[in-house]
Design an enzyme around this catalytic site. Structure first.
Site, mmCIF file in Angstrom:
data_model
loop_
_atom_site.group_PDB
_atom_site.id
_atom_site.type_symbol
_atom_site.label_atom_id
_atom_site.label_comp_id
_atom_site.label_asym_id
_atom_site.label_seq_id
_atom_site.Cartn_x
_atom_site.Cartn_y
_atom_site.Cartn_z
ATOM 1 N N GLY A 165 -44.688 26.927 -11.750
ATOM 2 C CA GLY A 165 -44.540 27.415 -10.381
ATOM 3 C C GLY A 165 -44.272 26.337 -9.337
ATOM 4 O O GLY A 165 -44.104 26.651 -8.165
ATOM 5 N N LYS A 201 -32.081 36.209 -7.977
ATOM 6 C CA LYS A 201 -32.654 37.391 -7.341
ATOM 7 C C LYS A 201 -34.153 37.382 -7.670
ATOM 8 O O LYS A 201 -34.529 37.068 -8.806
ATOM 9 C CB LYS A 201 -31.985 38.641 -7.936
ATOM 10 C CG LYS A 201 -32.535 39.945 -7.429
ATOM 11 C CD LYS A 201 -31.753 40.445 -6.254
ATOM 12 C CE LYS A 201 -32.351 41.754 -5.753
ATOM 13 N NZ LYS A 201 -31.822 42.068 -4.406
ATOM 14 N N HIS A 208 -45.200 39.531 -17.148
ATOM 15 C CA HIS A 208 -44.820 38.373 -17.962
ATOM 16 C C HIS A 208 -45.072 38.750 -19.418
ATOM 17 O O HIS A 208 -46.227 38.887 -19.827
ATOM 18 C CB HIS A 208 -45.653 37.140 -17.554
ATOM 19 C CG HIS A 208 -45.493 35.955 -18.477
ATOM 20 N ND1 HIS A 208 -45.461 34.659 -18.030
ATOM 21 C CD2 HIS A 208 -45.368 35.876 -19.814
ATOM 22 C CE1 HIS A 208 -45.310 33.843 -19.064
ATOM 23 N NE2 HIS A 208 -45.270 34.549 -20.160
ATOM 24 N N ARG A 292 -43.327 24.802 -28.185
ATOM 25 C CA ARG A 292 -44.601 24.302 -28.718
ATOM 26 C C ARG A 292 -45.433 25.482 -29.213
ATOM 27 O O ARG A 292 -45.098 26.640 -28.939
ATOM 28 C CB ARG A 292 -45.380 23.598 -27.598
ATOM 29 C CG ARG A 292 -45.651 24.537 -26.429
ATOM 30 C CD ARG A 292 -46.663 24.044 -25.432
ATOM 31 N NE ARG A 292 -47.066 25.119 -24.541
ATOM 32 C CZ ARG A 292 -46.409 25.512 -23.462
ATOM 33 N NH1 ARG A 292 -45.290 24.904 -23.094
ATOM 34 N NH2 ARG A 292 -46.848 26.529 -22.740
#
Ligand code: MV4
Length: 444
Positions: A165, A201, A208, A292
């Site tokens: 973030g 956008k 998520h 990972r």
């Protein structure tokens, strides 16, 4: 097969890797900072090498010391776990140059997926759905403004070197654009030394949902179904589960296909995760690829009944996969237990654990390195345990999680257990009615 693996990590993941190595008959080398000399990974490994003082930069991130430890112990592979050097291209290269197998992605792969704009372009070219936005990096503020108008607000500015973030700004209108552009670039430059930005956008109130994949050295790629990681706070995941309560058979099929397409397009070898944003209409878009093993891998292990670390080590050793795509059987959920005070802005709460009772029983798994009398050092990540449950249905998994959370006694420090109990009791959570914004408004 490898004879000896050095684990370039600490905490629960170091233990997790050591356990699988033992089952595979592979010797292990633990490395530790002086702050971790009493850690369980040091005791459980066959050998242990001190690699430096407490500071991560001088120990778990200290490449020369890690390479020296691998050389003196004659390790033929290095497992980086997650975090630390697990997605460091330079370290992957160093291992390659030293003839030590890095159990992770190649330097080229890490670099190409680590640059988010490049990763997106690669995925778009491979036919993986991506959020509409700029083709590559924005050349100027004016170009950004023009494109934002074209694709219509809200838009999101993202740092190409970003992650977690940072260097990201949501922009709602023309007026906000210039200052968002300036501050995002400044933040990205300070954090990553790279101020390249791209634009998308903004997908409002997304979920998520990520797809676990595994690829072998012969071009075969399988997906191992999804994990819903929408319950997170400031880009730190709190709870992960599979199946996603939002999933349908059709969506899983489509996301699984897209993830396989993504990994196949780059000839991906090893375990990896393709992260997607899923909107309310079940449109899904590629977000990032992680090269990972991830913190939340156990929930996948529980529903497909396979050891993912074992799979990872096998494909790294060049063993061909015999597998297929796996679909979840039952329901698994993980709560990340952190040494933090949820009632004091999640302030870290290091210190000595005076009393410890770990939960157990059917369908309950605790991945942790803590023990009674252990002192949590203040230098590292605050996650101290993962509580994982497996049951037949989501309802039963939540019931089991509540029971296990109530059994879990950790005295001497503050933990996020009370927060998890509140989330388990929440009506929207229980209904599976949540997005990545859940924690923003959650009252506890
Ligand atoms: C987005 C988004 C909405 N629209 N991109 C967050 C971290 C980085 N990996 C990308 N992130 C987001 N990208 C578009 N086009 C919303 C987020 C986002 C988010 C994503 C997953 C989990 C939690 C999140 C919290 C805030 C923002």
């Amino acid at each position: 097969m490898f004879k000896k693996i050095l684990i370039a990590n600490r905490g629960e993941i170091a233990l997790r890797v050591i356990r699988t190595c033992r089952e595979m008959g592979i010797k292990t080398v633990a490395v530790y900072s002086t702050a971790d000399k009493d850690s369980l990974h040091v005791k459980y490994a066959d050998e242990a090498v001190c690699i430096g003082p407490p500071s991560s930069a001088l120990s778990y991130l200290n490449m020369p010391n890690l390479m020296a430890a691998a050389e003196i112990t004659n390790a033929d592979a290095i497992h980086p776990g997650y975090g630390f050097l697990s997605e460091n291209a330079q370290f992957s290269q160093l291992c390659q140059d030293s003839g030590i197998k890095f159990i992770g992605a190649s330097p080229e792969m890490i670099n190409s997926m680590g640059d988010k704009s490049n990763a997106k372009a690669t995925m778009k070219a491979a036919g993986v759905p991506c959020v509409p936005g700029s083709d590559g990096l924005l050349g100027s503020l004016e170009e950004g403004l023009r494109l934002a108008k074209e694709i219509q607000y809200p838009v999101i500015l993202k740092a190409t070197a970003g992650g977690g973030g940072r260097g990201m700004r949501i922009v709602w209108n023309d007026k906000e654009f210039e200052s968002a552009w300036g501050s995002a670039r400044q933040e990205a430059l300070a954090a990553f030394g790279n101020d390249g930005m791209y634009l998308e956008k903004f997908v409002q109130e997304p979920r998520h949902i990520e797809i676990q994949i595994v690829g072998d050295q012969y071009g075969k790629v399988c997906h191992l179904s999804e994990r819903d990681c929408s319950i997170q706070r400031r880009h730190q995941k709190l709870i992960e589960e599979v199946p996603s309560p939002f999933m349908t058979d059709e969506l899983r099929e489509a996301m699984g296909d897209a993830a396989i397409k993504a990994a196949s397009a780059i000839n991906y070898e090893g375990v990896g995760t393709i992260e997607f944003l899923v909107d309310k209409d079940r449109n899904f878009y590629f977000m990032e690829m992680n090269t990972r093993i991830q913190v939340e891998h156990p929930v996948t292990e529980e529903v497909i009944n396979h050891d993912l670390i074992m799979e990872q080590i096998k494909v790294a050793a060049g063993i061909p996969m015999t597998g297929k795509n796996y679909f979840p059987s039952g329901h698994s959920m993980e709560c990340r237990i952190n040494a933090e005070d949820p009632y004091n802005d999640f302030r870290p709460s290091p210190g000595t654990i005076t009393t410890l009772h770990k939960p157990g029983g059917h369908g309950v798994r605790v991945d942790t390195h803590i023990y009674a009398g252990y002192t949590i050092p203040p230098y590292y990540d605050s996650m101290i345990a993962k509580l994982i449950v497996k049951a037949n249905t989501r309802e039963e998994a939540i019931t089991k999680m509540e029971r296990a959370l109530n059994e879990f006694t950790i005295e001497g420090i503050k933990t996020t257990i009370p927060l998890h109990l509140k989330i388990m009791a929440d009506e929207d959570f229980r209904k599976g009615n949540f997005t990545t914004k859940f924690m923003e408004s959650f009252k506890y």
